[in-house]
Each structure stands twice: as structure tokens, then as C-alpha cells.
Design a protein around this motif. Structure first.
Motif, short mmCIF file in Angstrom:
data_model
loop_
_atom_site.label_atom_id
_atom_site.label_comp_id
_atom_site.label_asym_id
_atom_site.label_seq_id
_atom_site.Cartn_x
_atom_site.Cartn_y
_atom_site.Cartn_z
N ALA A 135 57.48 -43.20 0.90
CA ALA A 135 56.59 -43.99 1.75
C ALA A 135 57.41 -44.61 2.93
N VAL A 136 58.77 -44.73 2.95
CA VAL A 136 59.36 -45.08 4.28
C VAL A 136 59.44 -43.91 5.04
N LEU A 137 59.58 -42.57 4.61
CA LEU A 137 59.38 -41.49 5.76
C LEU A 137 58.10 -41.38 6.38
N LYS A 138 57.15 -41.63 5.55
CA LYS A 138 55.84 -41.43 6.00
C LYS A 138 55.68 -42.71 7.17
N TRP A 139 56.17 -44.11 6.81
CA TRP A 139 56.20 -44.89 7.67
C TRP A 139 56.78 -44.56 9.00
N PHE A 140 58.00 -44.02 9.10
CA PHE A 140 58.58 -43.60 9.94
C PHE A 140 57.94 -42.68 10.90
N LEU A 141 57.47 -41.68 10.22
CA LEU A 141 56.95 -40.86 11.13
C LEU A 141 55.58 -41.02 11.83
N SER A 142 55.01 -42.05 11.11
CA SER A 142 53.79 -42.71 11.85
C SER A 142 54.24 -43.55 13.07
N THR A 143 55.29 -43.81 13.12
CA THR A 143 55.81 -44.72 14.44
C THR A 143 56.08 -43.81 15.67
N LEU A 144 56.21 -42.63 15.45
CA LEU A 144 56.99 -41.69 16.40
C LEU A 144 55.87 -41.54 17.73
N LYS A 145 54.47 -41.68 17.36
CA LYS A 145 53.77 -41.44 18.29
C LYS A 145 53.69 -42.68 19.46
#
Length: 425
Positions: A70-80
């Protein structure tokens, strides 16, 4: 109204011609005023949490493996948001305003399920430039804090930016920490006058519960034909087994797989961002970013490049005078919310765990940047924050604000023909 120096197209072509053979540090390069953004770098901290529901999601997971995912998914969602949202809104990437020492950006998000998430961002160092931030949700017990600066260079018609600093995420319910490293990047599309960010190399997320995520970034290539691509893996620290793989485009859609089976996905089209709430301009502290740069932003909106340069110079010259006076008086600027440390035990432990795994895997270990590059390791000072909220530091803060306002009022105006890509003394 001030003069506009030709059309954007003709000025951009002239700029490219002038730098065609340039190589080196961008501190010695200037650029056309029309590429200047009215947003300060101190605001960029907000891009970490434009999806508050994903930010707090790990706190709801009882299983440590699923929390790490879940932390990884959140981080990747912030990149845009962090690296692409501005170019989409403005047509291309713009040069942000360089924050002054003590500049603030404060706000909060309100979300139906996540509740209130608060943001405190402060420019804690000017030379070298460093922004520190703390983002926290008390309802779910999730807190992100970190600091970063940039070192930019130019070669072969490409701007390359190395980010220094790091971020840590803490989840109260499990007393769990995550170390997040920051990607390097470069600016593509300069030749065509439509700059955009492309991430490169790799970053990691190491958890204290024993999970390591590795993210590899790739630009537009002959095989993919797509820009802003990445591949990520999640492993148990010390194990070669891949628990999950994540791949896609960080500006668009990515999928999460366990083995060959898709178990989750994310699309920015299906997840609108939550707007950040900030105070009205007249209610903001004079050191808050949008109030402090209001006249510069207005001039940029008007397309008045001469006025932009004049208003910008008032702020910059005032800051130079303040630093000079502080040095003479032996009284350095005091940061409002953050404190610099020589060591960070939490970060050291997570780096050590990650290093052992990566070396065993034949990968170069992640090391902490030299603290001198950021004037120390910056941490959010809870006592300072509470003292500001309670009013205990009112007199000190008023004196600091007054010194900035007086210096700005007296500052000489410098008429600049172009805008430096990086501020310099």
C-alpha cells in the motif's frame, strides 16, 4: 505595462541557439522570462498528498506485506503530481520560483474517508537551497516528513537534476517506518520548446518491518514507445523472491501483479486529486509563499516580463541584505518548524538494512547524501510546531516577519533582462 521581449517562439529559439554549446552548472545560465512559473518550489511538497485516501491506506492494513504494498502504491500515485501535473496545466514545464529562506507553504486537505491531512512546508536553507516538509494525518496516525534540494546541470541540450535529501513515512498503529529515496530526473523536449520531466535511474522504499521496494524508471524508448515508464518490485528484505511487480506509466496507469496474476491497478483518470485548502491571501502570514510572491505572480499573469523581474529582484535583494546583516550580527535565521541534525537514527537503521540486501543482490547500496549538501538532516520539530500553535513564539515570529518586510521595502530594484535558471549571489 512593461515590455514583452518578442514572442515566446522567437525568444525560445534565440535562447536555444545561445546555449547550444553550453555545458555545466545552471547557476551561470539565464533563460527567457516567459518560461518562469508563478509557483515557488516550496509549494511542491503538497504534491506528495493529493490523494489523501491512498496516503492513509497503509494504516488500515493489518498485514505488514500488504502495508508495504500500500505504501508503494501510494508513492507511485504521487509521481504524476510531483513531476508532471504542472507541465500539463501550463503546456510545458516552467522554471519554478526559488524560495527565500523562511518561506512557508501551509494548508490542509479534507477528504470524506481520510479526514484532515495537514501540510507544513518551509524553506530551511537558501545556499544550498533546501525545502523541508511535514505532512500528517492525526486521525489515521500517518506522518510523512522529509527534505530535498536540487543540483542542476546542462549538457547536450538536456537539463539534468540530481535531487538530494529523502523522506520518511511513519505509521503510528504499527510503530513502523519507511525510508523513501528521491529520483534523479532530466528535462526532455527543450529543442521543441515543450519541456517535460522524465525520471531516471532507481529509488527504493525500505520498511522497518522488513520489506524493500525497488523502482526502476525508464524514458521513451524504441521498445516501449511511451514516456514516463517504470517497473517496481516488492521483496522481503534479504530474500530473492519477488512478491509483487508493478509496471506502467507513472503519468497514467499502472498494474500490480502477484506472479502473473493482476491483483490491483491504478489510473489517474479514475482518481481525481483532492484540492489543498489554504488561507485567503489577506489572511496568510507575510512569509507564506503566495502572499510573498503575489506581485511577481500577478506580473507573470499579465505577461509583463519587465515588472516580473523588478518585483522578483526586490525579494531577492532583500534576502541578500538580511543574510549579510545576520552574518555581521552573528545571529543566523531561525527556522520556524524544522531543526537540523547531524544524525538520524531511524534513517541510518533503514539504510543499513537496505544496503545489506542490495549488496547481496549485486546492486550498489543506497547511501545518504553528505549532510553538508543540505545544511544538515532536517526533521520536523514537534515542540516548535506546538509553540507556534499556542502562541508562545508570537513575539519572535513577529520580529522575523518585520525584518523581512522592512528589508523588502528598502531593497534596491535590479533590472534584469533575463531570469537566472538558478539563483546565484
Amino acid at each position: 505595462m512593461g515590455r514583452k521581449k518578442g514572442t515566446a517562439k522567437s525568444t525560445w529559439a534565440s535562447f536555444l541557439k545561445s546555449i547550444a554549446s553550453f555545458n555545466g552548472d545552471l547557476a551561470s545560465m539565464t533563460a527567457p522570462p516567459f518560461i518562469l512559473s508563478k509557483t515557488s518550489l516550496v509549494e511542491y511538497s503538497a504534491y506528495w498528498t493529493e490523494h489523501p485516501e491512498l496516503f492513509v491506506a497503509p494504516a488500515k492494513e493489518q498485514d505488514p506485506e500488504k502495508r508495504a504494498l500500500a505504501v508503494l502504491k501510494w508513492f507511485l500515485s504521487t509521481l504524476k503530481q510531483q513531476y508532471s501535473s504542472r507541465s500539463e496545466k501550463l503546456g510545458s514545464e516552467k522554471k519554478p520560483l526559488n524560495p527565500f529562506l523562511g518561506e512557508l507553504f501551509l494548508g490542509h486537505w479534507e477528504h470524506e474517508t481520510a479526514g484532515t491531512t495537514e501540510l507544513v512546508s518551509e524553506q530551511v536553507s537558501h545556499h544550498p537551497p533546501v525545502t523541508a516538509y511535514s505532512i500528517f494525518n492525526k486521525k489515521h496516525g500517518v506522518k510523512l516528513q522529509g527534505y530535498n534540494g536540487q543540483k542542476a546541470s546542462f549538457a547536450s541540450m538536456t537539463i539534468t537534476v540530481k535531487q538530494v535529501g529523502l523522506a520518511t513515512l511513519h505509521i503510528d498503529a504499527f510503530d513502523e517506518d519507511y525510508l523513501i529515496t528521491l529520483p534523479a530526473l532530466h528535462i526532455e523536449g527543450l529543442v521543441y520548446g515543450t519541456p517535460y520531466v522524465e525520471l531516471e535511474r532507481s529509488t527504493i522504499i525500505q520498511s522497518s518491518s522488513g520489506y524493500l521496494a525497488k523502482i526502476e524508471y525508464a524514458g521513451k524508448g524504441w521498445l516501449s514507445g511511451k514516456k514516463n515508464c517504470f517497473t517496481a518490485t516488492l521483496q522481503k528484505t534479504g530474500s530473492k523472491e519477488i512478491l509483487y511487480t508493478v509496471s506502467g506509466q507513472w503519468i497514467d496507469t499502472f498494474t500490480i501483479k502477484k506472479g502473473k496474476t493482476e491483483v490491483d491497478s491504478f489510473s489517474h483518470k479514475d482518481h481525481p486529486t483532492t484540492p489543498l485548502n489554504i488561507s485567503l491571501l489577506e489572511n496568510q502570514d507575510p512569509l507564506e509563499s503566495r502572499r510573498a510572491w503575489a506581485k511577481v505572480a500577478a506580473a507573470i499573469d499579465e505577461g509583463d516580463y519587465e515588472k516580473t523581474g523588478l518585483e522578483k529582484s526586490k525579494i531577492e535583494n532583500a534576502q541578500r541584505e538580511l543574510r549579510k546583516k545576520e552574518k555581521e550580527d552573528g545571529s543566523p535565521w531561525e527556522q520556524r518548524y524544522f531543526t537540523s541534525k547531524e544524525r538520524n537514527d531511524t534513517v541510518d537503521k533503514l539504510l543499513e538494512v537496505a544496503a545489506k540486501h542490495m549488496v547481496a543482490s549485486g546492486v550498489s547500496a543506497v547511501t545518504l547524501d553528505d549532510p553538508s549538501k543540505t545544511n544538515g538532516l532536517w526533521v520536523f520539530d514537534e515542540q516548535k510546531y506546538e509553540d507556534v500553535k499556542s502562541g508562545k513564539r508570537d513575539e519572535v515570529l513577529k520580529a522575523a516577519v518585520k525584518s523581512v518586510e522592512e528589508a523588502t521595502a528598502k531593497a534596491p530594484v535590479t533590472i534584469a533582462q533575463e531570469i537566472p535558471l538558478v539563483d546565484r549571489e
